[in-house]
Design a protein around this motif. Structure first.
Motif, PDB file in Angstrom:
ATOM      1  N   ASN A   1       0.830  -1.202   0.000  1.00  0.00           N
ATOM      2  CA  ASN A   1       0.000   0.000   0.000  1.00  0.00           C
ATOM      3  C   ASN A   1       0.869   1.259   0.000  1.00  0.00           C
ATOM      4  O   ASN A   1       2.041   1.239   0.411  1.00  0.00           O
ATOM      5  CB  ASN A   1      -0.910  -0.003   1.221  1.00  0.00           C
ATOM      6  CG  ASN A   1      -2.089   0.943   1.084  1.00  0.00           C
ATOM      7  OD1 ASN A   1      -2.391   1.430  -0.005  1.00  0.00           O
ATOM      8  ND2 ASN A   1      -2.763   1.211   2.180  1.00  0.00           N
ATOM      9  N   MET A   2       0.296   2.367  -0.429  1.00  0.00           N
ATOM     10  CA  MET A   2       1.050   3.613  -0.560  1.00  0.00           C
ATOM     11  C   MET A   2       0.081   4.778  -0.668  1.00  0.00           C
ATOM     12  O   MET A   2      -1.087   4.618  -1.024  1.00  0.00           O
ATOM     13  CB  MET A   2       1.923   3.558  -1.816  1.00  0.00           C
ATOM     14  CG  MET A   2       1.147   3.284  -3.095  1.00  0.00           C
ATOM     15  SD  MET A   2       2.186   3.224  -4.574  1.00  0.00           S
ATOM     16  CE  MET A   2       2.548   4.972  -4.793  1.00  0.00           C
ATOM     17  N   ASP A   3       0.576   5.979  -0.364  1.00  0.00           N
ATOM     18  CA  ASP A   3      -0.195   7.174  -0.684  1.00  0.00           C
ATOM     19  C   ASP A   3      -0.373   7.244  -2.194  1.00  0.00           C
ATOM     20  O   ASP A   3       0.541   6.943  -2.969  1.00  0.00           O
ATOM     21  CB  ASP A   3       0.543   8.425  -0.195  1.00  0.00           C
ATOM     22  CG  ASP A   3       0.473   8.596   1.306  1.00  0.00           C
ATOM     23  OD1 ASP A   3      -0.640   8.725   1.827  1.00  0.00           O
ATOM     24  OD2 ASP A   3       1.539   8.599   1.949  1.00  0.00           O
ATOM     25  N   GLU A   4      -1.549   7.651  -2.625  1.00  0.00           N
ATOM     26  CA  GLU A   4      -1.880   7.674  -4.053  1.00  0.00           C
ATOM     27  C   GLU A   4      -0.828   8.429  -4.865  1.00  0.00           C
ATOM     28  O   GLU A   4      -0.502   9.571  -4.574  1.00  0.00           O
ATOM     29  CB  GLU A   4      -3.251   8.327  -4.235  1.00  0.00           C
ATOM     30  CG  GLU A   4      -3.742   8.306  -5.666  1.00  0.00           C
ATOM     31  CD  GLU A   4      -5.110   8.956  -5.820  1.00  0.00           C
ATOM     32  OE1 GLU A   4      -5.664   8.906  -6.923  1.00  0.00           O
ATOM     33  OE2 GLU A   4      -5.614   9.527  -4.825  1.00  0.00           O
ATOM     34  N   PHE A   5      -0.298   7.751  -5.872  1.00  0.00           N
ATOM     35  CA  PHE A   5       0.758   8.298  -6.726  1.00  0.00           C
ATOM     36  C   PHE A   5       1.933   8.846  -5.914  1.00  0.00           C
ATOM     37  O   PHE A   5       2.596   9.789  -6.321  1.00  0.00           O
ATOM     38  CB  PHE A   5       0.209   9.355  -7.683  1.00  0.00           C
ATOM     39  CG  PHE A   5      -0.608   8.761  -8.798  1.00  0.00           C
ATOM     40  CD1 PHE A   5      -0.005   8.076  -9.832  1.00  0.00           C
ATOM     41  CD2 PHE A   5      -1.990   8.857  -8.784  1.00  0.00           C
ATOM     42  CE1 PHE A   5      -0.758   7.500 -10.848  1.00  0.00           C
ATOM     43  CE2 PHE A   5      -2.755   8.291  -9.794  1.00  0.00           C
ATOM     44  CZ  PHE A   5      -2.143   7.606 -10.830  1.00  0.00           C
TER      45      PHE A   5
ATOM     46  N   PRO B   1       2.404   4.910   9.610  1.00  0.00           N
ATOM     47  CA  PRO B   1       3.682   4.239   9.364  1.00  0.00           C
ATOM     48  C   PRO B   1       4.618   5.058   8.498  1.00  0.00           C
ATOM     49  O   PRO B   1       5.622   4.551   8.001  1.00  0.00           O
ATOM     50  CB  PRO B   1       3.239   2.985   8.612  1.00  0.00           C
ATOM     51  CG  PRO B   1       2.097   3.485   7.769  1.00  0.00           C
ATOM     52  CD  PRO B   1       1.394   4.546   8.610  1.00  0.00           C
ATOM     53  N   GLY B   2       4.267   6.337   8.304  1.00  0.00           N
ATOM     54  CA  GLY B   2       5.011   7.169   7.357  1.00  0.00           C
ATOM     55  C   GLY B   2       4.474   6.985   5.947  1.00  0.00           C
ATOM     56  O   GLY B   2       3.592   6.186   5.688  1.00  0.00           O
ATOM     57  N   GLY B   3       5.012   7.756   5.038  1.00  0.00           N
ATOM     58  CA  GLY B   3       4.565   7.672   3.651  1.00  0.00           C
ATOM     59  C   GLY B   3       5.582   8.290   2.723  1.00  0.00           C
ATOM     60  O   GLY B   3       6.552   8.902   3.169  1.00  0.00           O
ATOM     61  N   SER B   4       5.452   8.100   1.439  1.00  0.00           N
ATOM     62  CA  SER B   4       4.350   7.374   0.837  1.00  0.00           C
ATOM     63  C   SER B   4       4.546   5.869   0.823  1.00  0.00           C
ATOM     64  O   SER B   4       3.661   5.107   0.460  1.00  0.00           O
ATOM     65  CB  SER B   4       4.160   7.861  -0.602  1.00  0.00           C
ATOM     66  OG  SER B   4       5.326   7.591  -1.380  1.00  0.00           O
ATOM     67  N   SER B   5       5.745   5.393   1.243  1.00  0.00           N
ATOM     68  CA  SER B   5       6.036   3.951   1.213  1.00  0.00           C
ATOM     69  C   SER B   5       5.631   3.274   2.511  1.00  0.00           C
ATOM     70  O   SER B   5       6.319   2.373   3.001  1.00  0.00           O
ATOM     71  CB  SER B   5       7.535   3.734   0.954  1.00  0.00           C
ATOM     72  OG  SER B   5       7.970   4.375  -0.216  1.00  0.00           O
TER      73      SER B   5
ATOM     74  N   ALA C   1      11.850  -4.781   1.551  1.00  0.00           N
ATOM     75  CA  ALA C   1      10.914  -4.288   0.545  1.00  0.00           C
ATOM     76  C   ALA C   1      11.541  -3.154  -0.249  1.00  0.00           C
ATOM     77  O   ALA C   1      12.506  -2.518   0.186  1.00  0.00           O
ATOM     78  CB  ALA C   1       9.617  -3.800   1.206  1.00  0.00           C
ATOM     79  N   ILE C   2      10.951  -2.914  -1.407  1.00  0.00           N
ATOM     80  CA  ILE C   2      11.312  -1.762  -2.232  1.00  0.00           C
ATOM     81  C   ILE C   2      10.347  -0.623  -1.937  1.00  0.00           C
ATOM     82  O   ILE C   2       9.122  -0.812  -1.891  1.00  0.00           O
ATOM     83  CB  ILE C   2      11.258  -2.116  -3.724  1.00  0.00           C
ATOM     84  CG1 ILE C   2      12.314  -3.164  -4.069  1.00  0.00           C
ATOM     85  CG2 ILE C   2      11.453  -0.859  -4.579  1.00  0.00           C
ATOM     86  CD1 ILE C   2      13.746  -2.701  -3.894  1.00  0.00           C
ATOM     87  N   GLY C   3      10.900   0.561  -1.721  1.00  0.00           N
ATOM     88  CA  GLY C   3      10.111   1.776  -1.621  1.00  0.00           C
ATOM     89  C   GLY C   3      10.562   2.743  -2.696  1.00  0.00           C
ATOM     90  O   GLY C   3      11.508   2.474  -3.439  1.00  0.00           O
ATOM     91  N   THR C   4       9.896   3.869  -2.798  1.00  0.00           N
ATOM     92  CA  THR C   4      10.383   4.946  -3.669  1.00  0.00           C
ATOM     93  C   THR C   4      10.406   6.231  -2.871  1.00  0.00           C
ATOM     94  O   THR C   4       9.601   6.440  -1.967  1.00  0.00           O
ATOM     95  CB  THR C   4       9.529   5.138  -4.934  1.00  0.00           C
ATOM     96  OG1 THR C   4       8.185   5.477  -4.568  1.00  0.00           O
ATOM     97  CG2 THR C   4       9.539   3.885  -5.794  1.00  0.00           C
ATOM     98  N   ASP C   5      11.361   7.082  -3.213  1.00  0.00           N
ATOM     99  CA  ASP C   5      11.630   8.305  -2.463  1.00  0.00           C
ATOM    100  C   ASP C   5      11.627   9.473  -3.430  1.00  0.00           C
ATOM    101  O   ASP C   5      12.457   9.549  -4.326  1.00  0.00           O
ATOM    102  CB  ASP C   5      13.000   8.170  -1.783  1.00  0.00           C
ATOM    103  CG  ASP C   5      13.253   9.222  -0.720  1.00  0.00           C
ATOM    104  OD1 ASP C   5      13.107  10.418  -1.038  1.00  0.00           O
ATOM    105  OD2 ASP C   5      13.625   8.845   0.407  1.00  0.00           O
ATOM    106  N   THR C   6      10.657  10.372  -3.259  1.00  0.00           N
ATOM    107  CA  THR C   6      10.589  11.591  -4.065  1.00  0.00           C
ATOM    108  C   THR C   6      11.036  12.788  -3.223  1.00  0.00           C
ATOM    109  O   THR C   6      11.850  13.592  -3.652  1.00  0.00           O
ATOM    110  CB  THR C   6       9.164  11.818  -4.610  1.00  0.00           C
ATOM    111  OG1 THR C   6       8.756  10.670  -5.354  1.00  0.00           O
ATOM    112  CG2 THR C   6       9.113  13.042  -5.520  1.00  0.00           C
ATOM    113  N   GLY C   7      10.499  12.860  -1.993  1.00  0.00           N
ATOM    114  CA  GLY C   7      10.934  13.908  -1.074  1.00  0.00           C
ATOM    115  C   GLY C   7      11.286  13.365   0.293  1.00  0.00           C
ATOM    116  O   GLY C   7      11.416  14.128   1.250  1.00  0.00           O
ATOM    117  N   GLY C   8      11.390  12.027   0.387  1.00  0.00           N
ATOM    118  CA  GLY C   8      11.689  11.402   1.666  1.00  0.00           C
ATOM    119  C   GLY C   8      10.886  10.149   1.917  1.00  0.00           C
ATOM    120  O   GLY C   8      10.878   9.615   3.031  1.00  0.00           O
TER     121      GLY C   8
END
Length: 508
Positions: free
Chosen positions: A121-125, A149-153, A168-175
């Motif tokens: 699960n993740m914050d939308e986009f 649990p924090g976001g968006s990951s 797990a794999i997450g993605t980081d745009t601003g943190g």
């Protein structure tokens, strides 16, 4: 239900597989844990037990289990496209979409022999700091289910911290790797921009998005990073340089010798005179961690990076501007949700109805903000000025690295906040990214490693390094991790309440 496998690090799982355990048994144990506990945590959006066990059996049959990453289960944030497997980016507008190809990150992990448990699960986009913006429900923090649990990951962080995935794999745009890792007691690393392929990541902000590892230990994060890193000709922003030997750097760092290393404490990120908005417990744990680095031989000094104070407003102009462009592809015509296609509406009306029903409130907010910032008459005043600030932030990093080897700060100003407490206050929500934004805007690597508890909740310690010097992040983080584990006599996640308890049950 056996929890022995689910409490192991990846390094320990590798040893168990090499010693005769089967990938099928490991995978089945994780699937049982997901079935028992994900109703509470809400970490996963899609799990296919049959496919996971089939993949695990194939690895066992090949005789490669325990070799490298072969046979180790993994979870992927649902922004990573996977062939034939639903990929939604947490949005109704992509509900049920099954991509026709794999992202490079997914393909490399499959080639390494890992077993996909599911999509998290993740914050939308990827737009959010709490995983409350998902169209499919909130995710909860394993340390306290009433906290974010924090976001968006957040799905990835909850899965790993809760024992529902070894990493797990997450993605980081601003943190969005580092912040959820900090709030759930994990290690999370944002690689140098361009050093991990973005091909097949559903785009939020193309000049900022970066995939990276979330794991229980620094060594595990390094192993996962090595598997996904490296040049990719399918990504025009990919850097053609070899992947550093990160795992070996982590092992050396764990020996605890930081002699000769120069560490800069960033004044603007919780340093002297810049503590407004920071919880005292976070600052106390950070100060203790800095003292530990110093005790291992590091030379510590305070460093000023004045432009960092402008990172928050700059980011929230640049990222929404790029999002407004990237998300224009979701038009109800080519793929995904389509609303109003009943013969009574023209194309423009179908597009408007689809985007109205398909996008959530936060995504709409950022599209509107970004479109405004890019509009005629405002482009130079807003987006153009924000890009100039971005240049100033990069210059501050360069000036700092002329005097020190790494920069450090708290990862987040606060510990995990209660669910719902900031949903109606976007500015307060955005402030959760205060410490992580500068490294994202400059494209430099940064890692978050646990540094203790405040009010029973994890605190993260951030280490930033020059571009393509990711190994420094792993070295310092591993040294801090080892020193703290030795001091407390156990691994950090062993402090997590109910970690090996019976399933808590209930509904999300």
């Amino acid at each position: 239900m056996s929890t022995s496998f689910t409490s192991m690090t990846v390094s320990e799982l590798q040893a168990a597989l090499a010693d005769g355990a089967t990938s099928a048994d490991v995978t089945r144990t994780y699937l049982d844990r997901i079935e028992a506990e994900d109703g509470v945590l809400g970490a996963y959006l899609h799990v296919d037990p049959e496919a996971a066990l089939e993949r695990a059996a194939a690895v066992d049959a090949s005789g490669k289990a325990g070799t490298g990453l072969a046979g180790i289960p993994v979870a992927l944030k649902d922004v990573v496209v996977t062939e034939g497997i639903p990929t939604t980016s947490g949005s109704r507008i992509l509900e049920g979409w099954k991509p026709p190809y794999d992202a490079t990150v997914a393909a490399r992990l499959a080639a390494a022999g890992t077993v996909l448990l599911g999509k998290t699960n993740m914050d939308e986009f990827a737009m959010g700091s709490s995983t409350e913006n998902s169209a499919y429900g909130v995710t909860r923090n394993p340390w306290n289910p009433e906290r974010i649990p924090g976001g968006s990951s957040g799905g990835s962080s909850a899965a790993v911290a809760g024992g529902l995935a070894p990493w797990a794999i997450g993605t980081d745009t601003g943190g969005s790797i580092r912040q959820p890792a900090a709030l759930t007691g994990l290690v999370g690393h944002k690689p140098t921009y361009g050093s991990v392929s973005r091909y097949g990541l559903i785009a939020f902000s193309s000049s900022l998005d970066q995939a990276g590892p979330m794991a229980r230990t620094v060594l595990d994060a390094a192993l996962l990073h090595e598997a996904i890193g490296g040049h990719d000709p399918l990504d025009s922003t990919s850097i053609d340089v070899p992947v550093p030997v990160l795992a070996e750097c982590a092992r050396r760092g764990a020996e605890g010798d930081l002699s000769g290393l120069k560490v800069g404490v960033v004044r603007e990120l919780g340093g002297q005179g810049h503590t407004d908005g920071y919880e005292q417990g976070v600052l106390d744990r950070f100060t203790e961690a800095v003292a530990l680095l110093e005790s291992m031989g590091a030379e510590v000094r305070e460093v000023s990076c004045p432009a960092f104070d402008l990172a928050l407003p700059a980011y929230y102009l640049i990222a929404p501007s790029e999002a407004s462009s990237n998300l224009s592809r979701f038009d109800g015509v080519r793929y995904g949700l389509r609303v109003g296609d009943d013969g009574n509406h023209d194309l423009d009306e179908v597009m408007a109805l689809t985007r109205e029903q398909g996008f959530g409130a936060e995504v709409k907010r950022r599209i509107i903000l970004g479109t405004y910032a890019l509009s005629s008459g405002y482009y130079e005043a807003y987006y153009g000025q924000a890009q100039k600030v971005r240049t100033l932030i990069s210059r501050d990093f360069s000036a700092a690295y002329a005097d020190v080897d790494v920069l450090v700060s708290p990862t987040t100003p606060t510990v995990a906040f209660p669910l719902g407490s900031r949903v109606d206050d976007p500015v307060a929500m955005y402030a959760a990214d205060l410490c992580t934004l500068p490294a994202s805007l400059a494209g430099v690597p940064a890692i978050s490693v646990p540094c203790g508890l405040s009010d029973g909740l994890p605190v993260g310690f951030q280490v930033m390094a020059p571009a393509l010097a990711d190994e420094r992040c792993y070295q310092v983080a591993a040294a801090l991790e080892a020193a703290q584990d030795a001091a407390r006599g156990s691994r950090f996640l062993d402090q997590l309440p109910r970690r090996d308890a019976e399933p808590v049950g209930g509904a999300a």
